[in-house]
Scaffold this motif. Structure first.
Motif, short mmCIF file in Angstrom:
data_model
loop_
_atom_site.label_atom_id
_atom_site.label_comp_id
_atom_site.label_asym_id
_atom_site.label_seq_id
_atom_site.Cartn_x
_atom_site.Cartn_y
_atom_site.Cartn_z
N ASP A 161 7.68 -10.03 -4.73
CA ASP A 161 6.65 -10.42 -5.70
C ASP A 161 5.27 -10.51 -5.04
O ASP A 161 4.27 -10.08 -5.62
CB ASP A 161 7.00 -11.76 -6.35
CG ASP A 161 8.16 -11.63 -7.32
OD1 ASP A 161 8.39 -10.51 -7.84
OD2 ASP A 161 8.86 -12.64 -7.55
N HIS A 162 5.24 -11.04 -3.83
CA HIS A 162 3.98 -11.14 -3.11
C HIS A 162 3.45 -9.74 -2.75
O HIS A 162 2.26 -9.45 -2.92
CB HIS A 162 4.18 -11.97 -1.84
CG HIS A 162 2.90 -12.36 -1.17
ND1 HIS A 162 2.85 -12.91 0.09
CD2 HIS A 162 1.61 -12.27 -1.58
CE1 HIS A 162 1.60 -13.14 0.43
NE2 HIS A 162 0.82 -12.76 -0.56
N PHE A 163 4.34 -8.90 -2.29
CA PHE A 163 3.98 -7.51 -1.98
C PHE A 163 3.40 -6.81 -3.21
O PHE A 163 2.35 -6.17 -3.15
CB PHE A 163 5.21 -6.76 -1.47
CG PHE A 163 5.05 -5.27 -1.38
CD1 PHE A 163 4.30 -4.68 -0.37
CD2 PHE A 163 5.65 -4.44 -2.32
CE1 PHE A 163 4.15 -3.31 -0.29
CE2 PHE A 163 5.52 -3.06 -2.25
CZ PHE A 163 4.76 -2.50 -1.23
N ILE A 179 -3.38 1.96 2.54
CA ILE A 179 -2.53 2.87 3.32
C ILE A 179 -1.20 2.16 3.52
O ILE A 179 -1.16 1.00 3.94
CB ILE A 179 -3.16 3.22 4.69
CG1 ILE A 179 -4.45 4.02 4.50
CG2 ILE A 179 -2.18 4.01 5.55
CD1 ILE A 179 -5.20 4.31 5.81
N VAL A 180 -0.12 2.86 3.22
CA VAL A 180 1.20 2.27 3.38
C VAL A 180 1.93 2.94 4.56
O VAL A 180 1.80 4.13 4.79
CB VAL A 180 2.03 2.43 2.08
CG1 VAL A 180 2.28 3.89 1.75
CG2 VAL A 180 3.36 1.68 2.17
N TRP A 229 8.66 -0.94 -1.46
CA TRP A 229 8.85 -2.19 -0.72
C TRP A 229 10.08 -2.09 0.19
O TRP A 229 10.04 -2.49 1.35
CB TRP A 229 9.01 -3.34 -1.72
CG TRP A 229 9.29 -4.67 -1.07
CD1 TRP A 229 8.44 -5.41 -0.30
CD2 TRP A 229 10.50 -5.42 -1.15
NE1 TRP A 229 9.04 -6.58 0.11
CE2 TRP A 229 10.31 -6.60 -0.40
CE3 TRP A 229 11.72 -5.21 -1.79
CZ2 TRP A 229 11.30 -7.57 -0.28
CZ3 TRP A 229 12.71 -6.17 -1.66
CH2 TRP A 229 12.49 -7.33 -0.92
N SER A 230 11.16 -1.53 -0.33
CA SER A 230 12.38 -1.37 0.49
C SER A 230 12.11 -0.48 1.70
O SER A 230 12.67 -0.71 2.78
CB SER A 230 13.50 -0.76 -0.36
OG SER A 230 13.84 -1.62 -1.43
N GLY A 246 4.41 -1.95 6.79
CA GLY A 246 3.60 -2.74 5.87
C GLY A 246 2.45 -1.97 5.27
O GLY A 246 2.51 -0.74 5.11
N LEU A 247 1.37 -2.71 4.97
CA LEU A 247 0.19 -2.14 4.29
C LEU A 247 -1.07 -2.39 5.09
O LEU A 247 -1.17 -3.39 5.83
CB LEU A 247 0.00 -2.81 2.93
CG LEU A 247 1.09 -2.72 1.88
CD1 LEU A 247 0.72 -3.62 0.70
CD2 LEU A 247 1.25 -1.29 1.41
#
Length: 256
Positions: A161-163, A179-180, A229-230, A246-247
């Motif tokens: 949820d935070h992501f 950027i991911v 996210w996964s 991460g991001l």
């Protein structure tokens, strides 16, 4: 007649959302995206939607696509398999209002970020070995130290949820770029660790548009936020601190 009616309806939506100035560009894109992707792309993962499709274009129209409009015209193809981070940085930097832009000798006298201009920058070379890929921490340091931008380096230790909240907020805020850093195999893609910009969010499908800088492998794809996210949860073995992926959130330095 039905096809013309559908096309006219799409154009009216574009006109309402983006205004007359942007209409011509998006109509052109609308024509392009109805053409099947070239065969040289690898098969996209089953749970993704290609931007180059009627459904993918409709998702772009209804999304908040300011980041897409700014980045798409500068989307850079990585020059080698290890330069996805550098190519993502080039794409993002060219899309932001940055006061000091290098001049690559190839394009002199026009200022424009290129992979060569970054790889030949003395500041970048102190952080990044051009013979290897970059970690998320290295890429964040390059952007924050060598160029006039603010960088938030966000590890995937946060919950879903935070992501999602961070990602959606960034994509709906002007002059923030994302950027991911993700693990391809967790998205059923070919490869391992990878960087690419994220350009738009579609609320109805809960997907984001990833502009893959390995443009010779995959076209821009709508990927569900949960799947993305996964794919960032896996740790990066190249990072000495053994961090998860991460991001990076990138924006111009505040002028206030």
């Amino acid at each position: 007649a039905e096809k013309k009616k559908e096309f006219d309806h799409r154009v009216s939506i574009v006109l309402e959302l983006f205004g007359m100035i942007q209409l011509e560009l998006l109509v052109i894109v609308g024509i392009v995206v109805t053409v099947k992707a070239e065969n040289y792309f690898l098969p996209p993962p089953s749970n993704t939607i290609e931007l180059n499709s009627t459904e993918g274009f409709a998702m772009l129209i209804r999304s908040n696509s300011d980041s897409y409009q700014q980045m798409a015209q500068h989307l850079t193809t990585q020059e080698s398999e290890s330069l996805c981070g550098i190519a993502s940085a080039v794409t993002v930097l060219n899309s932001l209002p940055i006061p000091s832009i290098p001049i690559d000798p190839k394009y002199k006298p026009y200022p424009y970020f290129t992979q060569d201009s970054l790889l030949n920058d003395t500041c970048v070379l102190k952080i990044h070995n051009p013979n290897f890929g970059s970690t998320r921490s290295q890429l964040a340091q390059i952007l924050a130290t060598c160029f006039q931008v603010q960088v938030q380096n966000i590890s995937a230790t946060l919950n879903f949820d935070h992501f999602k909240n961070i990602l959606v907020h960034a994509l709906s805020t002007q002059n923030i770029r994302v950027i991911v850093n993700f693990y391809r195999k967790d998205l059923e893609e070919s490869g391992a660790g990878h960087f690419s910009p994220v350009a738009a969010y579609d609320q109805i499908s809960e997907t984001v548009l990833v502009l893959d800088v390995a443009r010779y492998k995959y076209p821009p794809l709508w990927i569900t936020i949960h799947d993305l996210w996964s794919a960032i949860l896996r740790r990066d073995p190249a990072d000495p601190s053994d961090q998860r992926r991460g991001l990076l959130l990138i924006s111009p330095l505040s002028t206030s």
